[in-house]
Each structure stands twice: as C-alpha cells, then as structure tokens.
Enzyme design. Structure first.
Site, PDB file in Angstrom:
ATOM      1  N   ASP A   1     -14.187 -14.544  -9.912  1.00 20.41           N
ATOM      2  CA  ASP A   1     -12.898 -14.460  -9.079  1.00 20.41           C
ATOM      3  C   ASP A   1     -11.703 -14.183  -9.704  1.00 20.41           C
ATOM      4  O   ASP A   1     -11.424 -14.902 -10.683  1.00 20.41           O
ATOM      5  CB  ASP A   1     -12.806 -15.489  -8.143  1.00 20.41           C
ATOM      6  CG  ASP A   1     -11.508 -15.621  -7.381  1.00 20.41           C
ATOM      7  OD1 ASP A   1     -11.503 -14.629  -6.462  1.00 20.41           O
ATOM      8  OD2 ASP A   1     -10.450 -16.303  -7.473  1.00 20.41           O
TER       9      ASP A   1
ATOM     10  N   ASP B   1      -9.519 -21.510  -6.655  1.00 19.48           N
ATOM     11  CA  ASP B   1     -10.043 -20.245  -7.449  1.00 19.48           C
ATOM     12  C   ASP B   1     -11.601 -20.466  -7.839  1.00 19.48           C
ATOM     13  O   ASP B   1     -12.196 -19.728  -7.843  1.00 19.48           O
ATOM     14  CB  ASP B   1      -9.246 -19.946  -8.791  1.00 19.48           C
ATOM     15  CG  ASP B   1      -7.982 -19.708  -8.374  1.00 19.48           C
ATOM     16  OD1 ASP B   1      -7.864 -18.707  -7.134  1.00 19.48           O
ATOM     17  OD2 ASP B   1      -6.875 -20.057  -8.774  1.00 19.48           O
TER      18      ASP B   1
ATOM     19  N   GLU C   1     -16.195  -9.731  -6.220  1.00 18.41           N
ATOM     20  CA  GLU C   1     -15.699  -9.638  -4.747  1.00 18.41           C
ATOM     21  C   GLU C   1     -15.025  -8.318  -4.746  1.00 18.41           C
ATOM     22  O   GLU C   1     -14.296  -7.689  -5.715  1.00 18.41           O
ATOM     23  CB  GLU C   1     -14.569 -10.648  -4.313  1.00 18.41           C
ATOM     24  CG  GLU C   1     -13.853 -10.478  -3.179  1.00 18.41           C
ATOM     25  CD  GLU C   1     -12.841 -11.371  -2.825  1.00 18.41           C
ATOM     26  OE1 GLU C   1     -12.764 -11.819  -1.610  1.00 18.41           O
ATOM     27  OE2 GLU C   1     -12.340 -12.034  -3.537  1.00 18.41           O
TER      28      GLU C   1
END
Length: 370
Positions: free
Chosen positions: A184, A350, A268
């Site tokens: 991420d 996160d 992502e």
C-alpha cells in the site's frame, strides 16, 4: 527478450554541435509530420500514412537544406514516432500527440540502425558523428535495435540502446499466499507492506524545496538572455536533476528488493490524476511518484518471472477489518489507527490496507476464499 542499456557519452565540441543539429532537425520533422497529419485529417477526414510522410520528407529536405546535415534514418524515425503516437491515441486513449518544444528538459533523437558498440575501446560509432567516447560500465550481448541519444538540461549526454538478447521471457513462477506480499503506497510512509514493514518516504523534493525556491527567485531576478540568467538556470536544473536521480535510485533499490524476496506482489489501482487535483496533497503525491515505482516493479517482475497482482480502484482496503471484514464507514483520512468494534482488533490503517490488498488479490486468483 528486449532490454535497454543506458550509457554516458563524452562527445567532443564538434560532436556536441552535430548532436544539437540532430536534435533540432528531428524536432522540426516531428512537428512538421504532426502538422501534416492534423491538416490532412481536417481537410479530407483521412489519415496520412507514415509511408506518405516519408515520401514528403524527401521533398522537404530539398526545401530545408539543413536537414541534409543529419542522419536520414533519424529523421524517418520521427515520422514513425508520430505514427505511434496517433496509434496510442486512437487505440489506448493515451492523449492527443503534442508538438515538441526546445524548452523540454530532455532533448533526444533516435538512431534506428547502423551504429556499433566497441567495449574494448569504450567507443560507440554513430552515423554522421563518428566515434564517440562512452562510459561502457557494463557489457551486453544480443542484436542491437533502436538507440536514442539524449541531452539533459544540465548538458549531459546519454545513449539508450535497446538490445534483443534472443532469450525467451521467463515463465511466471507459481505463487501462494505465503510468497505474496501486499503493498500500500502512501505519503507519510512511502510503502506499507502486508508483513507489517513500513518503508519510510524520503521526500526528496520536500527536503530540497527551500533551496529550489531560492534558486527559482535568482532566475526570475536575472535579465532575460543574459549569461547570469543562464548560469542561474543551470544551477536550478542541476538541483532538479539531483532530486530525480535520488528518487530513481531509491525506487530501483526498493523495487529490486521486493521482486527478489517475493513471488507475487499485490498492488492497488490508484487514480493518481484525480488525486493530485487535491491541492493539499498534490505536491506530496508528485514527490512520491507512485506511477514510476509501479512501472519499475512491472518490468522487473517480467524479467524475473514474478507476478504483479492488481485490485480494483473502488475495492475498500483501509476501512475494512482484515480479521472479520467489518466496514468502518466513519473512518476519515486523518485517522491513522482504529479499533474494530466487532472483533476488537487494533489496526494501523496503512498496514491494514496492505493486508487487505493482498487478501483481495488472492481472492481474485482463487487462492483463498472468504
């Protein structure tokens, strides 16, 4: 398999003049070809082909004699670039081609063929330029494809050589949940991994911002066209180049580490163009340069037979508990830690997002089930 190698060039004074002529002539031909494509479509609603442009280029060289001083194949390479730009526009919706400007930070021209690399004498023989000294810091084997000579705003010269080593692209290695890692990307930390590791964001632009502003003020105060203004512009360009090099070095080392340690990497899909419209975060997002990092991961993964997994842009990650699946609708951007009210699990926002990215990617691959 195609691979690109970049080397530093050390041309003589005369060779620098010739490189400048090549850059200027190729830019002129690119803009001319683009204008011809636009004009023809507006008048006839048809597209002029690269073959037709090359035929017209022969006539153009009779009218513009300076074009005869440079390599003819380099000029034809520009009509190919225009054709490729239009293909990307119509097929991939990449944006309409723009005219080239001599104010761009990097100026370049292609050499499709007829060049030679001499590793023994650290020389690259180029059409019209002759033998150019180069820093050939690593060797390669394979068929030489297109080379590109470039000049940076700080006056450095480089050549990028595309080589076909005739080796097949490695087959994708099998992966399981244990050999997959979720990543991420963020601003406070550059990357948060699903194993709990946090990669600090170096923020190279922010670290040099005070000096950048000072140099920009010096440029604005100098008289346009003066030598002092050119010196100030050079100092500013040198600092920008340093920031870019620092960022590339950091991202190359991190991407290499992730590719070596894992069989698959889950990411992502981000709408970066939409995110930078937030003026409070635009500079930090640009400084992180996530797109560049993902691109490095992708080509390194292809070379190594590793897999890049992507989850959808609208799949929730940071607001979903990775333990029980509870969706926290009230979670705002400023909240970085939270407790799940359902299972009472503590989450670092996160790291939780990285775990969920990995989880969703593996579900898409049918490697795990909910």
């Amino acid at each position: 398999m195609l691979r690109a190698y970049k080397f530093r060039l050390n041309p003589t004074a005369d060779q620098k003049i010739l490189i400048g002529k090549h850059i200027g002539s190729c830019r002129y031909v690119f803009n001319w070809a683009l204008a011809q494509k636009i004009k023809t479509y507006e008048e006839t609603a048809k597209s002029v082909s690269q073959f037709e442009l090359n035929k017209q280029l022969t006539q153009l060289k009779k009218e513009q004699l300076f074009l005869k001083e440079v390599n003819a194949q380099s000029l034809q390479g520009m009509t190919k670039q225009v054709e490729s730009a239009f293909t990307r526009f119509f097929r991939e919706k990449k944006g309409f081609p723009n005219f080239k400007s001599k104010k761009n930070s990097i100026q370049s021209f292609p050499i499709p063929q007829s060049y030679y690399v001499d590793f023994e004498n650290d020389i690259i023989k180029l059409p019209k330029l002759g033998n150019v000294k180069a820093v050939l810091h690593r060797r390669f084997e394979g068929n030489l494809k297109t080379a590109t000579v470039s000049r940076t705003s700080t006056g450095k010269y480089y050549i990028s050589i595309l080589v076909d080593d005739e080796k097949p692209i490695p087959e994708k290695q099998e992966f399981i949940a244990e050999t997959t890692i979720g990543v991420d990307v963020g601003i406070t930390d550059f990357a948060n991994l699903s194993n709990g590791e946090k990669i600090e964001n170096p923020k190279y632009l922010k670290a040099s911002l005070k000096k950048l502003k000072a140099l920009q003020r010096q440029v604005s105060r100098k008289v346009k066209g003066s030598n002092n203004r050119m010196k100030a512009i050079y100092k500013l360009a040198k600092l920008h180049e340093k920031i870019t090099n620092q960022r590339n070095d950091f991202q190359n080392k991190l991407s290499f580490k992730l590719i070596c340690e894992n069989q698959a990497i889950a990411l992502e899909t981000l709408n970066i163009n939409g995110m930078i419209k937030n003026h409070h975060l635009a500079q930090s997002i640009s400084d992180a340069s996530w797109s560049s990092f993902v691109a490095k991961l992708q080509y390194k993964a292809e070379w190594s037979g590793k897999t890049i997994l992507r989850i959808g842009r609208f799949q929730p990650s940071s607001k979903v508990c990775n333990n029980c699946g509870y969706y926290n609708r009230d979670l705002t951007l400023k909240v970085r830690e939270w407790f799940c009210p359902e299972c009472n699990t503590f989450h670092d926002r996160d790291v939780n997002a990285a775990i969920n990215i990995k989880k969703f990617a593996l579900i898409d691959q049918n490697l795990i089930t909910i």
